[in-house]
Design a protein around this motif. Structure first.
Motif, PDB file in Angstrom:
ATOM      1  N   HIS A  59       6.676   2.997   9.080  1.00 42.09           N
ATOM      2  CA  HIS A  59       6.124   4.335   9.089  1.00 42.09           C
ATOM      3  C   HIS A  59       6.106   4.587  10.517  1.00 42.09           C
ATOM      4  CE1 HIS A  59       2.991   1.065   9.225  1.00 42.09           C
ATOM      5  NE2 HIS A  59       2.507   1.892  10.060  1.00 42.09           N
ATOM      6  N   ILE A  61       1.581   4.380  -2.457  1.00 40.34           N
ATOM      7  CA  ILE A  61       1.318   5.875  -2.341  1.00 40.34           C
ATOM      8  C   ILE A  61       2.815   6.665  -2.833  1.00 40.34           C
ATOM      9  CG2 ILE A  61       1.344   7.559  -0.453  1.00 40.34           C
ATOM     10  CD1 ILE A  61      -0.528   5.842   0.895  1.00 40.34           C
ATOM     11  N   HIS A  82      -2.312  13.524  12.604  1.00 40.02           N
ATOM     12  CA  HIS A  82      -1.818  12.186  12.517  1.00 40.02           C
ATOM     13  C   HIS A  82      -1.368  12.009  11.185  1.00 40.02           C
ATOM     14  CE1 HIS A  82      -2.848   7.820  13.302  1.00 40.02           C
ATOM     15  NE2 HIS A  82      -1.468   7.936  13.086  1.00 40.02           N
ATOM     16  N   LEU A 124       0.847  -1.526  -0.113  1.00 40.49           N
ATOM     17  CA  LEU A 124      -0.050   0.214   0.033  1.00 40.49           C
ATOM     18  C   LEU A 124       0.644   1.210   0.112  1.00 40.49           C
ATOM     19  CD1 LEU A 124      -2.947   0.521   0.032  1.00 40.49           C
ATOM     20  CD2 LEU A 124      -2.748   0.798   2.791  1.00 40.49           C
ATOM     21  N   PHE A 125       1.774   1.277   0.776  1.00 43.68           N
ATOM     22  CA  PHE A 125       2.487   2.481   1.032  1.00 43.68           C
ATOM     23  C   PHE A 125       3.509   2.843  -0.172  1.00 43.68           C
ATOM     24  CE2 PHE A 125       2.110   3.093   5.868  1.00 43.68           C
ATOM     25  CZ  PHE A 125       0.478   3.458   5.747  1.00 43.68           C
ATOM     26  N   ASP A 151      -2.764  10.466   7.952  1.00 39.90           N
ATOM     27  CA  ASP A 151      -3.633   8.930   7.906  1.00 39.90           C
ATOM     28  C   ASP A 151      -4.574   8.938   7.757  1.00 39.90           C
ATOM     29  OD1 ASP A 151      -2.530   6.505  10.065  1.00 39.90           O
ATOM     30  OD2 ASP A 151      -4.504   6.860   9.665  1.00 39.90           O
ATOM     31  N   LEU A 172       1.911  10.023   8.756  1.00 41.44           N
ATOM     32  CA  LEU A 172       2.797   8.940   8.939  1.00 41.44           C
ATOM     33  C   LEU A 172       4.159   9.433   8.176  1.00 41.44           C
ATOM     34  CD1 LEU A 172       0.147   6.295   7.818  1.00 41.44           C
ATOM     35  CD2 LEU A 172       1.135   6.684  10.161  1.00 41.44           C
ATOM     36  N   GLY A 204       1.132  -4.064  17.078  1.00 33.34           N
ATOM     37  CA  GLY A 204      -0.216  -3.673  16.484  1.00 33.34           C
ATOM     38  C   GLY A 204       0.126  -3.087  14.828  1.00 33.34           C
ATOM     39  N   HIS A 264      -7.247   7.404   8.744  1.00 31.89           N
ATOM     40  CA  HIS A 264      -8.041   7.080   9.830  1.00 31.89           C
ATOM     41  C   HIS A 264      -7.416   7.960  11.267  1.00 31.89           C
ATOM     42  CE1 HIS A 264     -10.487   4.347   7.741  1.00 31.89           C
ATOM     43  NE2 HIS A 264      -9.491   3.728   7.353  1.00 31.89           N
ATOM     44  N   HIS A 316       4.449   7.017  13.163  1.00 32.84           N
ATOM     45  CA  HIS A 316       3.075   7.909  13.407  1.00 32.84           C
ATOM     46  C   HIS A 316       3.452   9.384  13.873  1.00 32.84           C
ATOM     47  CE1 HIS A 316       0.150   4.383  12.745  1.00 32.84           C
ATOM     48  NE2 HIS A 316       1.173   3.666  13.060  1.00 32.84           N
ATOM     49  N   ASN A 364       4.988   0.987  15.156  1.00 34.90           N
ATOM     50  CA  ASN A 364       4.529  -0.282  15.481  1.00 34.90           C
ATOM     51  C   ASN A 364       5.453  -1.304  14.833  1.00 34.90           C
ATOM     52  OD1 ASN A 364       2.643   0.786  17.325  1.00 34.90           O
ATOM     53  ND2 ASN A 364       1.353   0.980  15.587  1.00 34.90           N
ATOM     54  N   THR A 416      -0.080  -2.988  11.036  1.00 36.64           N
ATOM     55  CA  THR A 416      -0.943  -3.332  10.123  1.00 36.64           C
ATOM     56  C   THR A 416      -0.546  -3.278   8.719  1.00 36.64           C
ATOM     57  OG1 THR A 416      -2.288  -1.406  10.132  1.00 36.64           O
ATOM     58  CG2 THR A 416      -3.066  -3.196  11.703  1.00 36.64           C
ATOM     59  N   VAL A 417       0.083  -2.383   8.477  1.00 41.14           N
ATOM     60  CA  VAL A 417       0.675  -2.072   7.041  1.00 41.14           C
ATOM     61  C   VAL A 417       2.397  -2.285   7.207  1.00 41.14           C
ATOM     62  CG1 VAL A 417       1.216  -0.337   5.464  1.00 41.14           C
ATOM     63  CG2 VAL A 417      -1.017  -0.385   6.593  1.00 41.14           C
TER      64      VAL A 417
HETATM   65  P1  5GP Z   1      -0.052   0.598  11.681  1.00 45.14           P
HETATM   66  O1  5GP Z   1      -1.036  -0.171  12.288  1.00 45.14           O
HETATM   67  O2  5GP Z   1       0.612  -0.495  10.737  1.00 45.14           O
HETATM   68  O3  5GP Z   1       1.077   1.261  12.755  1.00 45.14           O
HETATM   69  O4  5GP Z   1      -0.460   1.741  11.063  1.00 45.14           O
HETATM   70  C1  5GP Z   1      -0.795   1.713   9.659  1.00 45.14           C
HETATM   71  C2  5GP Z   1      -1.653   3.059   9.495  1.00 45.14           C
HETATM   72  O5  5GP Z   1      -1.969   3.199   8.210  1.00 45.14           O
HETATM   73  C3  5GP Z   1      -3.085   3.227  10.324  1.00 45.14           C
HETATM   74  O6  5GP Z   1      -3.056   4.357  11.016  1.00 45.14           O
HETATM   75  C4  5GP Z   1      -4.063   3.320   9.015  1.00 45.14           C
HETATM   76  O7  5GP Z   1      -5.027   4.258   9.198  1.00 45.14           O
HETATM   77  C5  5GP Z   1      -3.416   3.910   8.047  1.00 45.14           C
HETATM   78  N1  5GP Z   1      -3.686   3.445   6.675  1.00 45.14           N
HETATM   79  C6  5GP Z   1      -3.977   2.302   6.265  1.00 45.14           C
HETATM   80  N2  5GP Z   1      -4.252   2.551   4.862  1.00 45.14           N
HETATM   81  C7  5GP Z   1      -3.974   3.852   4.420  1.00 45.14           C
HETATM   82  C8  5GP Z   1      -4.215   4.483   3.266  1.00 45.14           C
HETATM   83  O8  5GP Z   1      -4.651   4.145   2.106  1.00 45.14           O
HETATM   84  N3  5GP Z   1      -3.802   5.705   3.213  1.00 45.14           N
HETATM   85  C9  5GP Z   1      -3.535   6.285   4.381  1.00 45.14           C
HETATM   86  N4  5GP Z   1      -3.125   7.813   4.139  1.00 45.14           N
HETATM   87  N5  5GP Z   1      -3.381   5.838   5.483  1.00 45.14           N
HETATM   88  C10 5GP Z   1      -3.762   4.390   5.591  1.00 45.14           C
END
Ligand code: 5GP
Ligand code: ZN
Length: 114
Positions: free
Chosen positions: A100, A9, A38, A5-6, A30, A40, A93, A32, A102, A87, A95-96
């Motif tokens: 990154h 981007i 917030h 994903l990143f 971010d 990244l 925690g 969300h 935060h 993370n 997820t990507v």
């Molecule tokens: P993690 O949980 O890996 O530390 O953080 C991943 C972050 O990426 C989460 O806060 C999530 O909201 C953000 N995120 C996931 N998909 C996307 C996306 O497509 N675009 C952006 N800008 N942020 C994303």
């Protein structure tokens, strides 16, 4: 890492609200947000987790820290304070799986984190 994903981007294949960029890193909002600010900060080069860093990546991690500092300044949260988090893996925690940092601010942070 075509499917990352990143990385998408970084390549401009997915939209993102970029707030700061250098040759090595980009910083974007971010999707969300968990705080008024917030953002990244990511390296342009794919590195999956903190565990995958090597000694050669030390300057890059320094650039990530400096980019976080610049984001805080641009967002007007530097003096009041902010939190940076990276993370790692499932229990951390993450997820990507493209590292990154935060940058969270604009509200009072609490401790311990969830
Ligand atoms: P993690 O949980 O890996 O530390 O953080 C991943 C972050 O990426 C989460 O806060 C999530 O909201 C953000 N995120 C996931 N998909 C996307 C996306 O497509 N675009 C952006 N800008 N942020 C994303
Ligand atoms: Zn990637």
């Amino acid at each position: 890492m075509a499917e990352c994903l990143f990385c998408r981007i970084v390549r401009g294949e997915l939209p993102a609200q970029i707030v700061h960029e250098t040759d090595a890193v980009i910083a974007f909002r971010d999707l969300h947000p968990q705080a008024p600010t917030h953002v990244l900060v990511i390296p342009r080069r794919h590195i999956a987790t903190l565990n995958d860093l090597t000694a050669d990546d030390a300057p890059l991690m320094g650039e990530i820290a400096l980019a976080a500092q610049e984001v805080a300044r641009l967002e007007g949260i530097a003096e009041r304070g902010y939190r940076t988090i990276m993370n790692c893996n499932l229990a951390g925690g993450q997820t990507v799986y493209h590292i990154h940092l935060h940058v969270l601010g604009g509200r009072q942070m609490t401790w311990p984190p969830g």
